[in-house]
Scaffold this motif. Structure first.
Motif, PDB file in Angstrom:
ATOM      1  N   MET A   1       0.829  -1.214   0.000  1.00  7.34           N
ATOM      2  CA  MET A   1       0.000   0.000   0.000  1.00  7.34           C
ATOM      3  C   MET A   1       0.860   1.259   0.000  1.00  7.34           C
ATOM      4  O   MET A   1       0.478   2.301  -0.506  1.00  7.34           O
ATOM      5  CB  MET A   1      -0.922   0.008   1.217  1.00  7.34           C
ATOM      6  N   SER A   2       2.068   1.196   0.568  1.00  2.50           N
ATOM      7  CA  SER A   2       2.931   2.379   0.648  1.00  2.50           C
ATOM      8  C   SER A   2       3.680   2.624  -0.647  1.00  2.50           C
ATOM      9  O   SER A   2       4.007   3.760  -0.972  1.00  2.50           O
ATOM     10  CB  SER A   2       3.919   2.225   1.804  1.00  2.50           C
ATOM     11  N   ASN A   3       3.965   1.561  -1.395  1.00  2.00           N
ATOM     12  CA  ASN A   3       4.705   1.711  -2.645  1.00  2.00           C
ATOM     13  C   ASN A   3       4.176   0.680  -3.641  1.00  2.00           C
ATOM     14  O   ASN A   3       4.478  -0.512  -3.522  1.00  2.00           O
ATOM     15  CB  ASN A   3       6.202   1.515  -2.404  1.00  2.00           C
ATOM     16  N   SER A   4       3.420   1.142  -4.619  1.00  5.51           N
ATOM     17  CA  SER A   4       2.769   0.215  -5.552  1.00  5.51           C
ATOM     18  C   SER A   4       3.763  -0.502  -6.451  1.00  5.51           C
ATOM     19  O   SER A   4       3.448  -1.557  -7.005  1.00  5.51           O
ATOM     20  CB  SER A   4       1.757   0.975  -6.410  1.00  5.51           C
ATOM     21  N   LEU A   5       4.961   0.057  -6.635  1.00  5.28           N
ATOM     22  CA  LEU A   5       5.972  -0.554  -7.496  1.00  5.28           C
ATOM     23  C   LEU A   5       7.046  -1.300  -6.713  1.00  5.28           C
ATOM     24  O   LEU A   5       7.995  -1.820  -7.298  1.00  5.28           O
ATOM     25  CB  LEU A   5       6.639   0.523  -8.372  1.00  5.28           C
ATOM     26  N   GLY A   6       6.926  -1.330  -5.409  1.00  4.22           N
ATOM     27  CA  GLY A   6       7.953  -1.961  -4.588  1.00  4.22           C
ATOM     28  C   GLY A   6       7.617  -3.401  -4.247  1.00  4.22           C
ATOM     29  O   GLY A   6       6.452  -3.820  -4.287  1.00  4.22           O
ATOM     30  N   TRP A   7       8.654  -4.176  -3.908  1.00  2.27           N
ATOM     31  CA  TRP A   7       8.451  -5.553  -3.483  1.00  2.27           C
ATOM     32  C   TRP A   7       8.034  -5.570  -2.015  1.00  2.27           C
ATOM     33  O   TRP A   7       8.389  -4.684  -1.254  1.00  2.27           O
ATOM     34  CB  TRP A   7       9.748  -6.352  -3.646  1.00  2.27           C
ATOM     35  N   PRO A   8       7.298  -6.581  -1.601  1.00  2.16           N
ATOM     36  CA  PRO A   8       6.931  -6.677  -0.179  1.00  2.16           C
ATOM     37  C   PRO A   8       8.163  -6.946   0.674  1.00  2.16           C
ATOM     38  O   PRO A   8       9.133  -7.570   0.226  1.00  2.16           O
ATOM     39  CB  PRO A   8       5.956  -7.865  -0.150  1.00  2.16           C
ATOM     40  N   SER A   9       8.127  -6.452   1.890  1.00  4.16           N
ATOM     41  CA  SER A   9       9.269  -6.654   2.796  1.00  4.16           C
ATOM     42  C   SER A   9       9.416  -8.113   3.194  1.00  4.16           C
ATOM     43  O   SER A   9      10.520  -8.587   3.467  1.00  4.16           O
ATOM     44  CB  SER A   9       9.095  -5.790   4.049  1.00  4.16           C
TER      45      SER A   9
END
Length: 235
Positions: A1-9
């Motif tokens: 939700m915080s970064n639509s282009l980022g991988w999940p932590s």
């Protein structure tokens, strides 16, 4: 939700377990499989024979009939909710899988009809004439000659119809109640409330919903491509 282009932590497979605990996904899965399979088979059986007749024979009212099918594509699904609800309820099919199967079969009628009739136009008439000369009846010609060589057309129409049955939400929520007859798309509503939503579990459930559609298309993609290409030649 915080970064639509980022991988999940981190990957949390516990969301899948939690999704099956919150919503009756297993039951909805079975219902969707039943509706999808029988809704597709019934659609292909009825529309296959109808499309063959429309593609091969000339009769009075044919253009009017084809025009009616074309106009039906312009009718929005929301406009049919009330009459469908009244009809299904009057027939005693409300909150039953057979009611959804019949509705989906009819709702997918125009698309399947045009796909199949267009494909039948690409089949040489000489093949049917040879069968008739050998003594085959109309029914025998259709099931033994036309049906086996029309796999691309039926594959294309079958994928489109299965996706309709699998993903449809509007009719399913109106024509069913409770958990016994509802289908898989309705399960996503269990993870959404008025003030908050569990997005991790919701996305896990979404993956469970879309995987069968992807698998069906991968298995039949060659049939779909060849069926659409052949149907584009005529019709």
């Amino acid at each position: 939700m915080s970064n639509s282009l980022g991988w999940p932590s981190s990957f949390q497979f516990s969301n899948y377990t939690k999704a099956f605990q919150i919503a009756p996904i297993s039951r909805f899965y079975i219902n969707s499989v039943i509706v999808g399979i029988f809704g597709t088979l019934l659609n292909l059986l009825l529309l296959g024979m109808a499309g063959y007749v429309l593609a091969r024979f000339q009769f009075r009212g044919k253009k009017l009939l084809m025009g009616a099918f074309s106009l039906s594509l312009l009718i929005p699904g929301a406009a049919m909710l009330q009459p469908l609800y009244l009809t299904v309820n009057a027939l005693g099919l409300y909150d039953k899988l057979i009611g959804l199967i019949i509705v989906y079969t009819g709702f997918g009628l125009p698309v399947s009809l045009y796909i199949l009739s267009s494909y039948f136009l690409t089949i040489p008439k000489e093949m049917e004439e040879s069968a008739y000369l050998d003594g085959a009846s109309f029914i025998q010609t259709f099931f033994r000659i036309i049906l086996p060589i029309s796999k691309p057309g039926f594959g294309t129409a079958g994928v489109m119809q299965f996706l309709l049955c699998w993903n449809e939400f509007q009719f399913a929520i109106i024509l069913t109640t409770g958990n016994q007859s509802r289908t898989l798309p309705l399960a996503l509503y269990y993870f959404k409330s008025q003030f908050a939503s569990d997005y991790g579990v919701m996305f896990a459930a979404t993956m469970v919903v879309i995987i069968p559609s992807i698998v069906v298309y991968i298995l039949l993609q060659e049939q779909v491509v060849s069926g659409l290409a052949a149907g584009a030649v005529k019709g």
